[in-house]
Design an enzyme around this catalytic site. Sequence first.
Site, PDB file in Angstrom:
ATOM      1  N   GLY A  14       0.840  -1.207   0.000  1.00  0.00           N
ATOM      2  CA  GLY A  14       0.000   0.000   0.000  1.00  0.00           C
ATOM      3  C   GLY A  14       0.868   1.247   0.000  1.00  0.00           C
ATOM      4  N   ARG A  75       0.870  -4.950  -5.122  1.00  0.00           N
ATOM      5  CA  ARG A  75       1.000  -6.149  -4.295  1.00  0.00           C
ATOM      6  C   ARG A  75       1.132  -7.269  -5.325  1.00  0.00           C
ATOM      7  NH1 ARG A  75      -0.732  -3.835   0.627  1.00  0.00           N
ATOM      8  NH2 ARG A  75      -2.632  -2.608   0.526  1.00  0.00           N
ATOM      9  N   ASP A 106       5.198  -4.933   5.977  1.00  0.00           N
ATOM     10  CA  ASP A 106       5.746  -6.253   6.318  1.00  0.00           C
ATOM     11  C   ASP A 106       5.651  -7.277   5.176  1.00  0.00           C
ATOM     12  OD1 ASP A 106       3.038  -6.379   6.665  1.00  0.00           O
ATOM     13  OD2 ASP A 106       3.087  -7.133   8.722  1.00  0.00           O
ATOM     14  N   THR A 129       4.318   2.689   5.536  1.00  0.00           N
ATOM     15  CA  THR A 129       2.909   2.282   5.622  1.00  0.00           C
ATOM     16  C   THR A 129       2.210   3.221   6.591  1.00  0.00           C
ATOM     17  OG1 THR A 129       1.375   0.649   6.543  1.00  0.00           O
ATOM     18  CG2 THR A 129       3.650   0.452   7.259  1.00  0.00           C
ATOM     19  N   ASP A 131      -0.002   2.362   8.578  1.00  0.00           N
ATOM     20  CA  ASP A 131      -0.522   1.593   9.718  1.00  0.00           C
ATOM     21  C   ASP A 131       0.333   1.672  10.994  1.00  0.00           C
ATOM     22  OD1 ASP A 131      -2.440   0.797   7.921  1.00  0.00           O
ATOM     23  OD2 ASP A 131      -1.509  -1.140   7.500  1.00  0.00           O
ATOM     24  N   ASP A 133       2.542  -0.332  11.982  1.00  0.00           N
ATOM     25  CA  ASP A 133       2.495  -1.653  12.621  1.00  0.00           C
ATOM     26  C   ASP A 133       3.796  -2.447  12.471  1.00  0.00           C
ATOM     27  OD1 ASP A 133       2.267  -1.935   9.906  1.00  0.00           O
ATOM     28  OD2 ASP A 133       0.717  -3.466   9.965  1.00  0.00           O
ATOM     29  N   ARG A 175      -5.334  -1.761   9.128  1.00  0.00           N
ATOM     30  CA  ARG A 175      -5.342  -3.224   8.962  1.00  0.00           C
ATOM     31  C   ARG A 175      -5.668  -3.872  10.301  1.00  0.00           C
ATOM     32  NH1 ARG A 175      -3.669  -5.952   4.478  1.00  0.00           N
ATOM     33  NH2 ARG A 175      -2.565  -4.174   3.660  1.00  0.00           N
TER      34      ARG A 175
HETATM   35  O1  F6P Z   1      -1.574  -1.168   4.829  1.00  0.00           O
HETATM   36  C1  F6P Z   1      -2.118   0.049   4.456  1.00  0.00           C
HETATM   37  C2  F6P Z   1      -3.608  -0.083   4.229  1.00  0.00           C
HETATM   38  O2  F6P Z   1      -4.118   1.181   3.849  1.00  0.00           O
HETATM   39  C3  F6P Z   1      -4.400  -0.637   5.420  1.00  0.00           C
HETATM   40  O3  F6P Z   1      -4.627   0.316   6.415  1.00  0.00           O
HETATM   41  C4  F6P Z   1      -5.639  -1.146   4.726  1.00  0.00           C
HETATM   42  O4  F6P Z   1      -6.226  -2.197   5.461  1.00  0.00           O
HETATM   43  C5  F6P Z   1      -5.114  -1.657   3.409  1.00  0.00           C
HETATM   44  O5  F6P Z   1      -3.869  -1.005   3.182  1.00  0.00           O
HETATM   45  C6  F6P Z   1      -6.019  -1.422   2.228  1.00  0.00           C
HETATM   46  O6  F6P Z   1      -5.430  -2.015   1.124  1.00  0.00           O
HETATM   47  P1  F6P Z   1      -5.921  -1.785  -0.376  1.00  0.00           P
HETATM   48  O7  F6P Z   1      -5.518  -0.393  -0.771  1.00  0.00           O
HETATM   49  O8  F6P Z   1      -5.214  -2.830  -1.146  1.00  0.00           O
HETATM   50  O9  F6P Z   1      -7.408  -1.923  -0.343  1.00  0.00           O
END
Ligand code: F6P
Length: 326
Positions: A14, A75, A106, A129, A131, A133, A175
């Site tokens: 992300g 991803r 991660d 990120t 998050d 985390d 997340r």
């Molecule tokens: O890891 C960053 C994040 O924005 C999280 O907070 C969220 O759960 C996820 O990515 C959303 O992913 P995507 O943009 O693939 O929907």
Amino acid sequence: MTELKRVGVLTSGGDAPGMNAAIRATVRACIYYGLVPVVIQEGYKGLIENHMAVADARSVANIINQGGTFLKSARCQEFRSKEGRLKAYENARAAELDGLVVIGGDGSFTGAMLLEEEHGLPCIGVPGTIDNDIYGTDFTIGYDTALNTVVEAIDKIRDTATSHNRLFFIEVMGRDAGFIALNTGIASGAEDILIPEQEKTVELFMESLQKSGRAGKTSSIIVVAEGDRSGGVFELSRAVEENFPEYEVKVTVLGHIQRGGKPTCFDRVLASRLGVAAVEALRNGDSDIMVGLHDLKVVKTPLEKAISKHNQIDSHLMKVARIVSV
Ligand code: F6P
């Protein structure tokens, strides 16, 4: 160990505000130290599909203030397989990369670790990120910007919540971590904060809602982390409507607005420090590590540890949230 000459850099997973600043710092640190920076498009996908180019100092001009990542991110499913990683490595070897800087979370670090384990390409992780985390750093790149975006949005919702005596459930990202929810909840004066690290049953939540009614509150903001396990914003709002028909309940899911926007000063400086530290780590002969910030100093953590351990929510901060919302 081969002499370090060419360093690849990519952003993966992300996107997060400040990733551009981290790419810029990595590229410019390479040039400063007489190395050749190679920028890779779309994360590991670009490595597999051979989308790489040598960069110069000017090719990263005017991006420090931009959100997103100009290299794009992905991803990449194919990189999860051994065959995918072999293809990526063969392209990295053909491009004569002696090291790779991976800016991401991660999942991206797991890929970096496997690439290094299977093929010996030295990899350095830079935590990017929203998050927050990742173990081994007090702050991830993008987190501070996301916090400020969320607080600005909640302040606006608060205005209308107060005008109409309404109760708002606001879902924020993170997340399976509650850092964004806890910190923005405190900063925006939320009446309650629900995070995955502290399980709260719907019944318990209802009790605290009753308490806040008794305390004379006529409107409420409840910040809910997307990973919270008490049922999510929609189920919670249904439960409140059923049990307290006197409340007018609304739900706002902030969503991807939290991932965009100009990085804050804090994120730009953090990204600049960590991008430079990543190149310095490669020059130092380090590999398979992540650079992070702990107690305001740059520190190194083995990728394996950064992936397998989790940052803990500060229990005192949770207590502060309870105290200031009485
Ligand atoms: O890891 C960053 C994040 O924005 C999280 O907070 C969220 O759960 C996820 O990515 C959303 O992913 P995507 O943009 O693939 O929907």
